[in-house]
Design a protein around this motif. Sequence first.
Motif, mmCIF file in Angstrom:
data_model
loop_
_atom_site.group_PDB
_atom_site.id
_atom_site.type_symbol
_atom_site.label_atom_id
_atom_site.label_comp_id
_atom_site.label_asym_id
_atom_site.label_seq_id
_atom_site.Cartn_x
_atom_site.Cartn_y
_atom_site.Cartn_z
ATOM 1 N N ALA A 97 0.860 -1.194 0.000
ATOM 2 C CA ALA A 97 0.000 0.000 0.000
ATOM 3 C C ALA A 97 0.893 1.239 0.000
ATOM 4 N N THR A 98 1.337 1.630 -1.186
ATOM 5 C CA THR A 98 2.297 2.742 -1.292
ATOM 6 C C THR A 98 1.610 4.100 -1.351
ATOM 7 N N VAL A 99 0.339 4.112 -1.741
ATOM 8 C CA VAL A 99 -0.399 5.384 -1.826
ATOM 9 C C VAL A 99 -1.779 5.207 -1.205
ATOM 10 N N ARG A 100 -2.381 6.339 -0.863
ATOM 11 C CA ARG A 100 -3.748 6.297 -0.352
ATOM 12 C C ARG A 100 -4.695 5.886 -1.478
ATOM 13 N N ARG A 101 -5.686 5.072 -1.146
ATOM 14 C CA ARG A 101 -6.647 4.608 -2.142
ATOM 15 C C ARG A 101 -8.065 4.725 -1.591
ATOM 16 N N ALA A 102 -8.927 5.370 -2.344
ATOM 17 C CA ALA A 102 -10.331 5.495 -1.942
ATOM 18 C C ALA A 102 -11.035 4.162 -2.154
ATOM 19 N N GLY A 103 -11.906 3.803 -1.234
ATOM 20 C CA GLY A 103 -12.656 2.559 -1.341
ATOM 21 C C GLY A 103 -13.940 2.758 -2.133
ATOM 22 N N ARG A 104 -14.707 1.688 -2.259
ATOM 23 C CA ARG A 104 -15.923 1.733 -3.059
ATOM 24 C C ARG A 104 -16.990 2.627 -2.443
ATOM 25 N N PHE A 105 -17.023 2.734 -1.119
ATOM 26 C CA PHE A 105 -17.968 3.664 -0.497
ATOM 27 C C PHE A 105 -17.686 5.089 -0.958
ATOM 28 N N GLU A 106 -16.428 5.477 -0.954
ATOM 29 C CA GLU A 106 -16.068 6.842 -1.387
ATOM 30 C C GLU A 106 -16.303 7.023 -2.882
ATOM 31 N N GLN A 107 -15.989 6.006 -3.668
ATOM 32 C CA GLN A 107 -16.188 6.116 -5.122
ATOM 33 C C GLN A 107 -17.665 6.246 -5.480
ATOM 34 N N ALA A 108 -18.536 5.667 -4.637
ATOM 35 C CA ALA A 108 -19.974 5.723 -4.896
ATOM 36 C C ALA A 108 -20.642 6.916 -4.224
ATOM 37 N N ASP A 109 -19.875 7.823 -3.669
ATOM 38 C CA ASP A 109 -20.441 8.947 -2.923
ATOM 39 C C ASP A 109 -21.471 9.710 -3.765
ATOM 40 N N GLY A 110 -22.651 9.888 -3.200
ATOM 41 C CA GLY A 110 -23.737 10.546 -3.914
ATOM 42 C C GLY A 110 -24.551 9.608 -4.783
ATOM 43 N N GLY A 111 -24.049 8.372 -4.968
ATOM 44 C CA GLY A 111 -24.721 7.415 -5.843
ATOM 45 C C GLY A 111 -25.149 6.170 -5.104
ATOM 46 N N THR A 112 -24.974 5.015 -5.763
ATOM 47 C CA THR A 112 -25.451 3.739 -5.247
ATOM 48 C C THR A 112 -24.305 2.750 -5.152
ATOM 49 N N LEU A 113 -24.249 2.019 -4.039
ATOM 50 C CA LEU A 113 -23.287 0.937 -3.863
ATOM 51 C C LEU A 113 -24.054 -0.374 -3.880
ATOM 52 N N PHE A 114 -23.767 -1.208 -4.867
ATOM 53 C CA PHE A 114 -24.456 -2.480 -5.035
ATOM 54 C C PHE A 114 -23.587 -3.590 -4.462
ATOM 55 N N LEU A 115 -24.049 -4.218 -3.381
ATOM 56 C CA LEU A 115 -23.327 -5.305 -2.728
ATOM 57 C C LEU A 115 -23.933 -6.623 -3.177
ATOM 58 N N ASP A 116 -23.323 -7.222 -4.198
ATOM 59 C CA ASP A 116 -23.811 -8.492 -4.729
ATOM 60 C C ASP A 116 -23.334 -9.635 -3.835
ATOM 61 N N GLU A 117 -24.114 -10.697 -3.743
ATOM 62 C CA GLU A 117 -23.805 -11.840 -2.876
ATOM 63 C C GLU A 117 -23.547 -11.373 -1.442
ATOM 64 N N ILE A 118 -24.431 -10.546 -0.935
ATOM 65 C CA ILE A 118 -24.217 -9.928 0.373
ATOM 66 C C ILE A 118 -24.216 -10.948 1.500
#
Length: 367
Positions: A97-118
């Motif tokens: 982990a050499t750099v900071r990385r945004a997760g899927r929650f941050e990438q979906a900010d303002g939109g929808t996060l689809f959790l398949d096979e929850i």
Amino acid sequence: MDNDTHSLPLPSAHTEAMGTSEAFLSFQEHLSRVAAVDRPVLIIGERGTGKELAAVRLHYLSRRWRKPLVTVNCASLSETLLESELFGHEAGAFTGATVRRAGRFEQADGGTLFLDEIAAMPRRMQESILRTVEYGTLQRVGGSRSVHTDVRIVGATNAHLPQLAARGIFLHDLLDRLSFEVLTLPPLRERGEDILLLAQRFASSMAMELELNGTPEFGPDALRTLHRHPWPGNIRELKNTVERAVFRQGLHLAELPVNPFRSPWQPNAVTEFAESAPRTAACDSTARPLPQEAWPEETQPRTVLAEPLPEAIRRLELHSLRQALLRARHNQRQAADLLGLTYHQFRGLYRRHKQAIEQQLPPASTD
């Protein structure tokens, strides 16, 4: 971007849901009403019924449609990778982990996060998501600063989540938070006239792909298969079967090759595996099998390969239905719970075996 975590595309004419049956139209109407309400949604359905397509439609009918739609397949990642994918990480959080990385929650900010096979999500991750849903904040892996996030969560599974919660596998609190509304996709066998409609669409698309001039036509045997086969793989199985038929037969579809493994030269899979697999105490030839009389009557050993698989499945379904109805004293909703099925799934199975069940079961008590 890989196949397990990605932004889903805008639905195209090739993937748009199709159907005219009452079950299909009722589901679409329910989905449209739910889309307008900015709350979490669970999409439940058998494999191949189109849960991801329903999530896409839900997003694009919502007020968040201009924002990202991001999906994560919870069953395809280990717990460590899933945590990093969902919440991101800070530089130096772990090796590589050499750099900071945004997760899927941050990438979906303002939109929808689809959790398949929850349902496959590890317990610790469920607890982390519960905190994020409740407070709207998260912490990246290796970080201490809270990050605000605004997402609508849509989960999908073919599992019976209330039963998993009762067994302690799925968090009751998370289930309560995510199940503002539950959309249950109807299986293909309950959609009647949609089967031929979808089959014609898949056949035409495959004919165009193969550059065949003309419209595919289904013969009498192919039509009988369309309407009699139970389609346990639902739309995905139907699509594969029809495309396979067009590939093999062209525009005149005399039959539908439902089983692609069918062949007069198919090897004895059990024997081949037994000869190639490493020997263990469980499969050592010196180990004694249970005497036949020790097996329950319904499960006594038979020459399995001598019986067609559809017949074996039919007997198993019939036996399970009969036992569940007896235990539930003919209460079909209780019988569905005993089998881990929704009431609609149970009703579809019951209708398929109704005549045989009524012949074998004693009449319901009128006490």
